[in-house]
Design a protein around this motif. Structure first.
Motif, mmCIF file in Angstrom:
data_model
loop_
_atom_site.group_PDB
_atom_site.id
_atom_site.type_symbol
_atom_site.label_atom_id
_atom_site.label_comp_id
_atom_site.label_asym_id
_atom_site.label_seq_id
_atom_site.Cartn_x
_atom_site.Cartn_y
_atom_site.Cartn_z
ATOM 1 N N SER A 1 -9.294 2.317 -7.305
ATOM 2 C CA SER A 1 -8.381 1.197 -7.042
ATOM 3 C C SER A 1 -7.053 1.408 -7.770
ATOM 4 O O SER A 1 -5.978 1.162 -7.212
ATOM 5 C CB SER A 1 -9.004 -0.130 -7.482
ATOM 6 O OG SER A 1 -10.164 -0.398 -6.733
ATOM 7 N N TYR A 2 -7.113 1.878 -9.000
ATOM 8 C CA TYR A 2 -5.910 2.141 -9.786
ATOM 9 C C TYR A 2 -5.075 3.241 -9.138
ATOM 10 O O TYR A 2 -3.856 3.114 -8.973
ATOM 11 C CB TYR A 2 -6.309 2.516 -11.217
ATOM 12 C CG TYR A 2 -5.152 2.649 -12.181
ATOM 13 C CD1 TYR A 2 -4.362 1.548 -12.493
ATOM 14 C CD2 TYR A 2 -4.875 3.864 -12.787
ATOM 15 C CE1 TYR A 2 -3.303 1.664 -13.386
ATOM 16 C CE2 TYR A 2 -3.821 3.979 -13.683
ATOM 17 C CZ TYR A 2 -3.039 2.879 -13.984
ATOM 18 O OH TYR A 2 -1.999 3.002 -14.864
ATOM 19 N N ILE A 3 -5.731 4.329 -8.729
ATOM 20 C CA ILE A 3 -5.045 5.432 -8.060
ATOM 21 C C ILE A 3 -4.393 4.934 -6.774
ATOM 22 O O ILE A 3 -3.237 5.253 -6.472
ATOM 23 C CB ILE A 3 -6.029 6.585 -7.768
ATOM 24 C CG1 ILE A 3 -6.448 7.259 -9.077
ATOM 25 C CG2 ILE A 3 -5.428 7.601 -6.802
ATOM 26 C CD1 ILE A 3 -7.631 8.197 -8.927
ATOM 27 N N SER A 4 -5.124 4.142 -6.002
ATOM 28 C CA SER A 4 -4.593 3.619 -4.735
ATOM 29 C C SER A 4 -3.386 2.727 -4.960
ATOM 30 O O SER A 4 -2.403 2.793 -4.206
ATOM 31 C CB SER A 4 -5.677 2.838 -3.983
ATOM 32 O OG SER A 4 -6.745 3.684 -3.652
ATOM 33 N N ALA A 5 -3.448 1.888 -5.983
ATOM 34 C CA ALA A 5 -2.330 0.977 -6.270
ATOM 35 C C ALA A 5 -1.075 1.756 -6.657
ATOM 36 O O ALA A 5 0.016 1.473 -6.168
ATOM 37 C CB ALA A 5 -2.719 -0.007 -7.367
ATOM 38 N N ALA B 1 -12.147 -2.109 1.750
ATOM 39 C CA ALA B 1 -11.287 -2.359 2.920
ATOM 40 C C ALA B 1 -10.312 -3.499 2.641
ATOM 41 O O ALA B 1 -9.127 -3.416 2.996
ATOM 42 C CB ALA B 1 -12.149 -2.668 4.146
ATOM 43 N N ASN B 2 -10.784 -4.551 2.004
ATOM 44 C CA ASN B 2 -9.908 -5.684 1.659
ATOM 45 C C ASN B 2 -8.821 -5.270 0.675
ATOM 46 O O ASN B 2 -7.668 -5.698 0.785
ATOM 47 C CB ASN B 2 -10.717 -6.847 1.097
ATOM 48 C CG ASN B 2 -11.553 -7.522 2.152
ATOM 49 O OD1 ASN B 2 -11.248 -7.469 3.339
ATOM 50 N ND2 ASN B 2 -12.633 -8.157 1.727
ATOM 51 N N PHE B 3 -9.183 -4.440 -0.301
ATOM 52 C CA PHE B 3 -8.196 -3.983 -1.275
ATOM 53 C C PHE B 3 -7.140 -3.106 -0.595
ATOM 54 O O PHE B 3 -5.947 -3.253 -0.845
ATOM 55 C CB PHE B 3 -8.872 -3.234 -2.427
ATOM 56 C CG PHE B 3 -7.924 -2.876 -3.538
ATOM 57 C CD1 PHE B 3 -7.357 -3.860 -4.332
ATOM 58 C CD2 PHE B 3 -7.586 -1.563 -3.781
ATOM 59 C CE1 PHE B 3 -6.466 -3.540 -5.353
ATOM 60 C CE2 PHE B 3 -6.706 -1.229 -4.798
ATOM 61 C CZ PHE B 3 -6.147 -2.224 -5.587
ATOM 62 N N ALA B 4 -7.579 -2.189 0.276
ATOM 63 C CA ALA B 4 -6.634 -1.340 1.010
ATOM 64 C C ALA B 4 -5.686 -2.201 1.840
ATOM 65 O O ALA B 4 -4.482 -1.934 1.896
ATOM 66 C CB ALA B 4 -7.388 -0.354 1.900
ATOM 67 N N LYS B 5 -6.224 -3.241 2.468
ATOM 68 C CA LYS B 5 -5.394 -4.146 3.275
ATOM 69 C C LYS B 5 -4.346 -4.825 2.400
ATOM 70 O O LYS B 5 -3.189 -4.965 2.804
ATOM 71 C CB LYS B 5 -6.281 -5.182 3.958
ATOM 72 C CG LYS B 5 -5.533 -6.113 4.877
ATOM 73 C CD LYS B 5 -6.485 -7.082 5.551
ATOM 74 C CE LYS B 5 -5.719 -8.024 6.472
ATOM 75 N NZ LYS B 5 -6.619 -8.983 7.130
ATOM 76 N N SER B 6 -4.736 -5.230 1.186
ATOM 77 C CA SER B 6 -3.774 -5.883 0.286
ATOM 78 C C SER B 6 -2.655 -4.932 -0.132
ATOM 79 O O SER B 6 -1.557 -5.367 -0.447
ATOM 80 C CB SER B 6 -4.480 -6.457 -0.945
ATOM 81 O OG SER B 6 -4.827 -5.431 -1.856
#
Length: 176
Positions: free
Chosen positions: A58-62, A93-98
């Motif tokens: 999640s950190y890397i994605s952000a 999926a919800n985090f990616a959408k955000s």
């Protein structure tokens, strides 16, 4: 085929005595995290991040979503085709959408993970004693099958810091 490449150097970037306070340490951690992530994603082909609902991916994605071209960046998660309390794919999926990142949600039968043990063990370049090795391999394989040549994964932060709820539950259970 699949292969891995190290994209970092663990030699010290600064001396311990260069840190005067916690705020400075946090600032440096943010700086080096962003520097590492943006350099790791330096590529001319579309890339995918193996996204769980954990801390590290999640950190890397952000960081990547704020620094890179979204057309070149996707996320992928692996879920079960049957209901499971350990399936993180919807949260991913919800985090990616955000983050406004395109997301690929792959659903597989649970028995495919256990059946893939020998294939996974044979094809991994280094032994991984993590029970999630088959999941990692399935994400690598699915990403390659979809044409991605570069996949970024976060490994370890969740395990070190008990970043998964079930880990806290297990600690509580076994601490009785």
């Amino acid at each position: 085929g699949l292969y891995s490449k190290s994209s970092y150097n663990i030699s010290p970037q600064f001396q311990d005595n260069d840190l005067d306070n916690v705020d400075q340490a946090i600032s440096l951690a943010r700086y080096f995290s962003k520097k590492y992530v943006t350099s790791a994603f330096d590529s001319d082909v579309p890339q995918v991040i193996g996204l769980s609902s954990g801390l590290d991916s999640s950190y890397i994605s952000a960081i990547a979503s704020n620094s890179l071209n979204h057309n070149q960046l996707h996320t992928i998660s692996l879920g079960y085709s049957t209901q499971s309390s350990t399936d993180e794919s919807s949260a991913a999926a919800n985090f990616a959408k955000s983050l406004k990142l395109p997301h690929i949600k792959v659903l597989i039968p649970e028995q495919d993970i256990t059946r893939s043990y020998l294939e996974t063990s044979f094809n991994m370049q280094e032994p991984i004693t993590d029970f999630a090795a088959q999941f990692y391999y399935a994400i690598y394989k699915e990403s390659a099958n979809r044409g991605f040549k570069v996949i970024q994964m976060g490994h370890g932060a969740d395990e070190i810091s008990c970043g998964y709820g079930w880990m806290i539950d297990a600690i509580r259970y076994f601490s009785k």
